[in-house]
Design a protein around this motif. Structure first.
Motif, mmCIF file in Angstrom:
data_model
loop_
_atom_site.group_PDB
_atom_site.id
_atom_site.type_symbol
_atom_site.label_atom_id
_atom_site.label_comp_id
_atom_site.label_asym_id
_atom_site.label_seq_id
_atom_site.Cartn_x
_atom_site.Cartn_y
_atom_site.Cartn_z
ATOM 1 N N UNK A 22 0.824 -1.210 0.000
ATOM 2 C CA UNK A 22 0.000 0.000 0.000
ATOM 3 C C UNK A 22 0.862 1.266 0.000
ATOM 4 N N UNK A 23 1.684 1.435 1.031
ATOM 5 C CA UNK A 23 2.497 2.648 1.108
ATOM 6 C C UNK A 23 3.528 2.694 -0.015
ATOM 7 N N UNK A 24 4.089 1.554 -0.357
ATOM 8 C CA UNK A 24 5.057 1.488 -1.455
ATOM 9 C C UNK A 24 4.417 1.970 -2.753
ATOM 10 N N UNK A 25 3.183 1.522 -2.999
ATOM 11 C CA UNK A 25 2.496 1.936 -4.230
ATOM 12 C C UNK A 25 2.324 3.446 -4.273
ATOM 13 N N UNK A 26 1.824 4.020 -3.204
ATOM 14 C CA UNK A 26 1.536 5.456 -3.208
ATOM 15 C C UNK A 26 2.807 6.292 -3.291
ATOM 16 N N UNK A 27 3.871 5.822 -2.707
ATOM 17 C CA UNK A 27 5.136 6.554 -2.802
ATOM 18 C C UNK A 27 5.716 6.508 -4.207
ATOM 19 N N UNK A 28 5.511 5.418 -4.894
ATOM 20 C CA UNK A 28 6.192 5.211 -6.169
ATOM 21 C C UNK A 28 5.334 5.472 -7.403
ATOM 22 N N UNK A 29 4.050 5.748 -7.209
ATOM 23 C CA UNK A 29 3.173 5.936 -8.363
ATOM 24 C C UNK A 29 2.385 7.239 -8.367
ATOM 25 N N UNK A 30 2.214 7.888 -7.229
ATOM 26 C CA UNK A 30 1.209 8.950 -7.158
ATOM 27 C C UNK A 30 1.761 10.352 -6.960
ATOM 28 N N UNK A 31 3.028 10.514 -6.674
ATOM 29 C CA UNK A 31 3.591 11.853 -6.483
ATOM 30 C C UNK A 31 3.607 12.598 -7.818
ATOM 31 N N UNK A 32 3.084 13.797 -7.806
ATOM 32 C CA UNK A 32 2.979 14.603 -9.025
ATOM 33 C C UNK A 32 4.142 15.593 -9.080
ATOM 34 N N UNK A 33 5.184 15.200 -9.754
ATOM 35 C CA UNK A 33 6.358 16.072 -9.887
ATOM 36 C C UNK A 33 6.115 17.185 -10.900
ATOM 37 N N UNK A 34 5.098 17.029 -11.718
ATOM 38 C CA UNK A 34 4.806 18.028 -12.748
ATOM 39 C C UNK A 34 4.041 19.226 -12.177
ATOM 40 N N UNK A 35 2.995 18.956 -11.400
ATOM 41 C CA UNK A 35 2.106 20.020 -10.935
ATOM 42 C C UNK A 35 2.108 20.228 -9.429
ATOM 43 N N UNK A 36 2.758 19.343 -8.696
ATOM 44 C CA UNK A 36 2.762 19.435 -7.244
ATOM 45 C C UNK A 36 1.723 18.532 -6.607
ATOM 46 N N UNK A 37 1.911 18.250 -5.354
ATOM 47 C CA UNK A 37 0.986 17.389 -4.632
ATOM 48 C C UNK A 37 0.996 15.975 -5.169
ATOM 49 N N UNK A 38 -0.189 15.410 -5.317
ATOM 50 C CA UNK A 38 -0.358 14.047 -5.807
ATOM 51 C C UNK A 38 -1.275 14.055 -7.022
ATOM 52 N N UNK A 39 -1.080 13.091 -7.914
ATOM 53 C CA UNK A 39 -1.870 13.065 -9.146
ATOM 54 C C UNK A 39 -3.350 12.876 -8.818
ATOM 55 N N UNK A 40 -4.191 13.467 -9.670
ATOM 56 C CA UNK A 40 -5.628 13.366 -9.440
ATOM 57 C C UNK A 40 -6.187 11.999 -9.719
ATOM 58 N N UNK A 41 -5.575 11.281 -10.661
ATOM 59 C CA UNK A 41 -6.038 9.931 -10.954
ATOM 60 C C UNK A 41 -4.942 9.136 -11.657
ATOM 61 N N UNK A 42 -5.062 7.823 -11.559
ATOM 62 C CA UNK A 42 -4.222 6.875 -12.290
ATOM 63 C C UNK A 42 -5.169 5.879 -12.932
ATOM 64 N N UNK A 43 -5.033 5.660 -14.224
ATOM 65 C CA UNK A 43 -6.025 4.838 -14.923
ATOM 66 C C UNK A 43 -5.810 3.349 -14.690
ATOM 67 N N UNK A 44 -6.644 2.552 -15.315
ATOM 68 C CA UNK A 44 -6.637 1.109 -15.085
ATOM 69 C C UNK A 44 -5.348 0.438 -15.552
ATOM 70 N N UNK A 45 -4.604 1.096 -16.448
ATOM 71 C CA UNK A 45 -3.311 0.581 -16.890
ATOM 72 C C UNK A 45 -2.162 1.131 -16.057
#
Length: 414
Positions: A22-45
């Motif tokens: 759980x924490x590994x996923x969020x650390x490695x997939x959701x950080x938004x380096x482009x706009x700041x904060x965290x990404x609004x969504x990640x699609x099914x792929x």
């Protein structure tokens, strides 16, 4: 399995699930380096959608999760993740002019849905208080207190008790107060009151204010008198201003979640006069959920009404709440069937809910246990809070059970 063996396995496996998935996923997939904060969504792929809007609920839940994880483990990486969520929430979701937090901002952090839903304010309080408890940031606590004061100023129903649901950006009551299209457009809901309860409980941990204590105690009493149904088997989900029931929906996930959050609130308050009442409700509702909401595969069905099952799918979050709620019922009663139900819920999660390809959990599976793989991995409602919290609660509660009963040296389950 013996009770001690079940408890050890629950703690060990949930700890691994939390840190390695759980924490590994969020650390490695959701950080938004482009706009700041965290990404609004990640699609099914598992592809981040950097241009999608960002939800206030999602950022609050990320903030709570990593604050709680840092508090539990002391891992600096978790603190940095919490810091990132806090700064984005403070800079982009808090309305500097009118107070309160926005529902949604666009990818660049500008308000795109600026209504002030009390549900969202409550989650911000919950997460800001947790961040304060983890890192002792006084500014975060002051933001939480300010949001609490706004709820009490604008949303408290001084005539009938409880709280109104939603407001405009300027804190004017609005007509459509629904959280989602599937909800009833009624002036009071169990869900909003539940998360005010949750937020106020955590704020009281951080800020034991006398007035807050009084309001939290009153809210517990409202659940006992108005929201738990007369038969003590379920919650009433939607109500009129005077608490007249307006729905016969049974949401098994909310029912079992409410049981342990009520017990938590009373324990944090230290109110022994309410403890027997909420413990009795917790056992009664847990029994009803086991009898009516658990499918043959051990999963918790989404919804029913008085005529039968209305939604046989199984979302990820009711499964997580079932683990905690049944474990709570076991702590209260000592009855092994509740511990077994908690373990069965975890077994269902391992077999059907965990995404072993991309990580994290699927949002939903059907009655046959097949995931809806076209659904987003991350979106405004799909965060790390329910499953992350379940893991943290299991770890803490198992330690407490062994410590209290002195059945086993805690080193054996470290």
């Amino acid at each position: 399995m013996k009770e001690t063996e079940i408890l050890i396995e629950l703690k060990t496996e949930f700890k691994n699930e939390l840190t390695e998935n759980i924490l590994y996923y969020w650390l490695n997939n959701t950080i938004d380096e482009k706009n700041g904060g965290y990404v609004g969504s990640i699609n099914c792929d598992n592809v981040p959608q950097f241009d999608d809007p960002k939800g206030g609920i999602l950022h609050s839940r990320i903030l709570w999760t990593f604050s709680a994880a840092y508090k539990a483990f002391g891992n600096e990486e978790y603190k940095l993740a919490a810091d990132r969520a806090y700064l984005y929430l403070k800079d982009h979701f808090i309305d500097k002019e009118n107070g309160g937090t926005y529902w949604m901002v666009d990818a660049n952090g500008k308000p795109s849905e600026d209504r002030k839903h009390v549900y969202a304010q409550a989650f911000s309080i919950y997460s800001l208080a947790e961040y304060f408890l983890a890192v002792k940031d006084e500014e975060a606590l002051n933001h939480a207190i300010a949001l609490y004061n706004l709820i009490e100023k604008h949303a408290a129903d001084t005539e009938n008790g409880g709280y109104f649901e939603a407001f405009s950006c300027e804190w004017k009551l609005i007509e459509d107060v629904r959280l989602s299209d599937k909800d009833e457009n009624e002036p009071k809901s169990m869900n909003t009151h539940l998360h005010i309860l949750e937020g106020y409980t955590n704020l009281y941990r951080a800020w034991p204010n006398a007035k807050l204590k009084e309001q939290l105690t009153t809210l517990v009493q409202i659940f006992i008198d108005k929201i738990v149904n007369e038969s003590r088997t379920s919650m009433i989900n939607f109500m009129d201003l005077d608490w007249t029931p307006k729905s016969d929906i049974i949401s098994f996930g909310h029912d079992i979640e409410t049981t342990w959050l009520l017990c938590e609130a009373v324990n944090v308050l230290g109110d022994k006069s309410l403890l027997d009442k909420v413990n009795t409700i917790a056992i009664s509702v847990a029994e009803s959920v086991i009898s009516n909401g658990i499918d043959k595969d051990g999963g918790l069905i989404n919804e029913a009404n008085l005529s039968g099952i209305t939604d046989s799918d199984k979302d990820w979050w009711p499964q997580a709440e079932a683990v905690i709620g049944f474990l709570n019922a076991y702590e209260i009663s000592g009855r092994k069937e509740f511990l077994q139900a908690s373990f069965n819920s975890w077994d269902f999660i391992k077999n059907y809910m965990i995404d072993y390809t991309y990580g994290e959990w699927f949002e939903k599976v059907n009655q046959e246990g097949e995931p809806y793989k076209e659904m987003d991995k991350v979106r405004s409602w799909k965060g790390p809070y329910h499953n992350g919290r379940a893991a943290l609660e299991v770890m803490e509660r198992v330690d407490c059970l062994f410590s209290t009963k002195k059945k086993l040296n805690k080193k054996e389950i470290a």
